[in-house]
Write an enzyme that holds these catalytic residues in place. Sequence first.
Site, PDB file in Angstrom:
ATOM      1  N   HIS A 116       1.030  -1.241   0.051  1.00  0.00           N
ATOM      2  CA  HIS A 116       0.163   0.207  -0.034  1.00  0.00           C
ATOM      3  C   HIS A 116       0.736   1.310  -0.046  1.00  0.00           C
ATOM      4  CE1 HIS A 116      -2.906   2.701   2.219  1.00  0.00           C
ATOM      5  NE2 HIS A 116      -3.631   2.325   1.192  1.00  0.00           N
ATOM      6  N   ASP A 174      -6.862  14.521  -5.845  1.00  0.00           N
ATOM      7  CA  ASP A 174      -6.422  13.176  -5.291  1.00  0.00           C
ATOM      8  C   ASP A 174      -7.694  12.490  -4.795  1.00  0.00           C
ATOM      9  OD1 ASP A 174      -5.069  11.183  -4.080  1.00  0.00           O
ATOM     10  OD2 ASP A 174      -4.391  12.541  -2.336  1.00  0.00           O
ATOM     11  N   MET A 175      -8.226  11.476  -5.438  1.00  0.00           N
ATOM     12  CA  MET A 175      -9.578  11.129  -4.952  1.00  0.00           C
ATOM     13  C   MET A 175      -9.685   9.579  -5.314  1.00  0.00           C
ATOM     14  SD  MET A 175     -12.485  11.257  -7.743  1.00  0.00           S
ATOM     15  CE  MET A 175     -12.370  10.241  -9.259  1.00  0.00           C
ATOM     16  N   ALA A 176     -10.384   8.833  -4.308  1.00  0.00           N
ATOM     17  CA  ALA A 176     -10.771   7.409  -4.474  1.00  0.00           C
ATOM     18  C   ALA A 176     -12.092   7.518  -5.419  1.00  0.00           C
ATOM     19  CB  ALA A 176     -11.033   6.896  -2.963  1.00  0.00           C
ATOM     20  N   GLY A 306      -6.949  20.498  -4.141  1.00  0.00           N
ATOM     21  CA  GLY A 306      -5.822  20.332  -3.288  1.00  0.00           C
ATOM     22  C   GLY A 306      -5.902  21.688  -2.677  1.00  0.00           C
TER      23      GLY A 306
HETATM   24  P1  NAI Z   1     -11.772  13.702  -0.931  1.00  0.00           P
HETATM   25  O1  NAI Z   1     -13.037  13.173  -1.264  1.00  0.00           O
HETATM   26  O2  NAI Z   1     -11.438  14.462   0.446  1.00  0.00           O
HETATM   27  O3  NAI Z   1     -11.024  14.646  -1.743  1.00  0.00           O
HETATM   28  C1  NAI Z   1     -11.186  14.395  -3.197  1.00  0.00           C
HETATM   29  C2  NAI Z   1     -10.647  15.584  -4.287  1.00  0.00           C
HETATM   30  O4  NAI Z   1     -11.441  16.562  -4.148  1.00  0.00           O
HETATM   31  C3  NAI Z   1      -9.273  16.141  -3.552  1.00  0.00           C
HETATM   32  O5  NAI Z   1      -8.532  16.318  -4.674  1.00  0.00           O
HETATM   33  C4  NAI Z   1      -9.810  17.230  -3.175  1.00  0.00           C
HETATM   34  O6  NAI Z   1      -8.858  18.440  -3.172  1.00  0.00           O
HETATM   35  C5  NAI Z   1     -10.952  17.660  -4.027  1.00  0.00           C
HETATM   36  N1  NAI Z   1     -11.993  18.524  -3.199  1.00  0.00           N
HETATM   37  C6  NAI Z   1     -12.849  18.237  -2.126  1.00  0.00           C
HETATM   38  N2  NAI Z   1     -13.565  18.838  -1.806  1.00  0.00           N
HETATM   39  C7  NAI Z   1     -13.360  19.970  -2.690  1.00  0.00           C
HETATM   40  C8  NAI Z   1     -13.949  21.409  -2.812  1.00  0.00           C
HETATM   41  N3  NAI Z   1     -15.183  21.743  -1.780  1.00  0.00           N
HETATM   42  N4  NAI Z   1     -13.664  22.089  -3.986  1.00  0.00           N
HETATM   43  C9  NAI Z   1     -12.774  21.642  -4.707  1.00  0.00           C
HETATM   44  N5  NAI Z   1     -12.182  20.416  -4.380  1.00  0.00           N
HETATM   45  C10 NAI Z   1     -12.350  19.655  -3.650  1.00  0.00           C
HETATM   46  O7  NAI Z   1     -10.763  12.456  -1.098  1.00  0.00           O
HETATM   47  P2  NAI Z   1     -10.746  10.710  -0.825  1.00  0.00           P
HETATM   48  O8  NAI Z   1     -11.455  10.307  -2.335  1.00  0.00           O
HETATM   49  O9  NAI Z   1     -11.723  10.374   0.374  1.00  0.00           O
HETATM   50  O10 NAI Z   1      -9.525  10.252  -0.841  1.00  0.00           O
HETATM   51  C11 NAI Z   1      -8.625  10.332   0.347  1.00  0.00           C
HETATM   52  C12 NAI Z   1      -7.190  10.019   0.289  1.00  0.00           C
HETATM   53  O11 NAI Z   1      -7.392   8.681   0.265  1.00  0.00           O
HETATM   54  C13 NAI Z   1      -6.531  10.399  -1.033  1.00  0.00           C
HETATM   55  O12 NAI Z   1      -5.157  10.801  -0.571  1.00  0.00           O
HETATM   56  C14 NAI Z   1      -6.288   9.182  -1.877  1.00  0.00           C
HETATM   57  O13 NAI Z   1      -5.085   8.893  -2.185  1.00  0.00           O
HETATM   58  C15 NAI Z   1      -6.402   8.211  -0.719  1.00  0.00           C
HETATM   59  N6  NAI Z   1      -6.727   6.589  -1.246  1.00  0.00           N
HETATM   60  C16 NAI Z   1      -5.524   5.984  -1.322  1.00  0.00           C
HETATM   61  C17 NAI Z   1      -5.982   4.432  -1.753  1.00  0.00           C
HETATM   62  C18 NAI Z   1      -4.909   3.443  -1.672  1.00  0.00           C
HETATM   63  O14 NAI Z   1      -5.123   2.395  -1.914  1.00  0.00           O
HETATM   64  N7  NAI Z   1      -3.445   4.034  -1.655  1.00  0.00           N
HETATM   65  C19 NAI Z   1      -7.254   3.970  -1.795  1.00  0.00           C
HETATM   66  C20 NAI Z   1      -8.407   5.040  -1.880  1.00  0.00           C
HETATM   67  C21 NAI Z   1      -8.010   6.386  -1.395  1.00  0.00           C
END
Ligand code: NAI
Length: 350
Positions: A116, A174-176, A306
């Site tokens: 991971h 950056d999103m799931a 971001g």
């Molecule tokens: P999230 O839903 O908090 O954000 C997703 C994206 O939407 C971000 O780029 C954020 O800047 C943007 N965003 C959110 N609200 C906004 C707004 N009001 N205005 C403009 N942009 C906005 O993120 P999520 O999907 O919960 O993911 C969280 C973390 O989990 C990420 O860092 C992701 O890489 C990580 N992740 C890692 C996994 C792995 O297996 N390595 C699997 C799934 C997620």
Amino acid sequence: MKLARQELKDLMKHKLMQAGLREDHAEQTAEILTWSHERGYASHGAVRVEYYCERIAKGGITVDPKFTWNETGPCSGILDGDNGVGYVVATEGMKKAIEMAKKNGVAVVGMKNMSHSGSIGYYSEMAAKENMVAITFCQSDPMAVPYGGTEPYYGTNPISFAAPTADDRLVVFDMATTVQAWGKILDRRSKGESIPADWAVDEKGAPVTNPHLVNALVPIAGAKGYGLMMMVDVFSGVLLGVPFGKHVSSMYHDLSEGRCLGQMHIVINPERFVGLDAFKKSMSQVCDELGAMTPAEGHSKVYYPGERAIIRRDKSYAEGGIEVVDELVDYLKGDAIHFNRYDHKNRFAD
Ligand code: NAI
């Protein structure tokens, strides 16, 4: 409890080393965990250390991996991570991709046999800091139904994109590809609260509001998110010859085995297109124009991707440090390496 950045990072590094990780790998892993935690991605911060420590202690992460770099062309290569800690494999892969894109304009670098790698925005941001545009995708363990299906087939398969601007802003999307993370379901279970009907489904693939009846998460935006989730797996799994779809290893099944996950970085040098200065200037204009727009009712501003993460980070330092729950700090400061809590052979942690 609020901790200074260095204090949190040092505690996590120390604990990972206690579990057996070598110092340079513990340092890099702790740095990325801190990067996530300070940006408000607590689900990908200090809370993960105990799980990693259990996997390291049980042999499911190679502590002294032999990385193999296979440069398959001027713009492509595969890094075999020997099931080393994913944070280091993904970082090394991105360093290769940046170097290649600076020289040859474009780089498509796959990483295979890794564990991971956490918040993948860290890796795309690395490229943006070097004046490159990047996308990264990675696999995660199957816990989401395909659109219209009843069985978990894909993971929360995240996507991240990053680009520089002409000022100190970096666009980091950056999103799931699932509506919610599994952790949010657990949180509602523990509080005895229901979940919104669009988060998850039961064994028949029907929407559920009772968090105890959840059998799988759902893709964002229905069939469109399902397509994105599949695309992530094609780039980071099928294309690299590692297990794909429902064959991807579970995070919590057999912590003594390497996970053999895949990740893909695509890096583009703007000099080969519109030119770096023009690109950065336009990106600044995009962010300025979005930020200047009149927000809709209920919104304070239109943020670029971001931006809110940076606001959360700066706010936490202005208010005395990064918030970490007390139990987690006790664990990080204590002698126990792990509590044998994660190796339960279930698809999901509970
Ligand atoms: P999230 O839903 O908090 O954000 C997703 C994206 O939407 C971000 O780029 C954020 O800047 C943007 N965003 C959110 N609200 C906004 C707004 N009001 N205005 C403009 N942009 C906005 O993120 P999520 O999907 O919960 O993911 C969280 C973390 O989990 C990420 O860092 C992701 O890489 C990580 N992740 C890692 C996994 C792995 O297996 N390595 C699997 C799934 C997620």
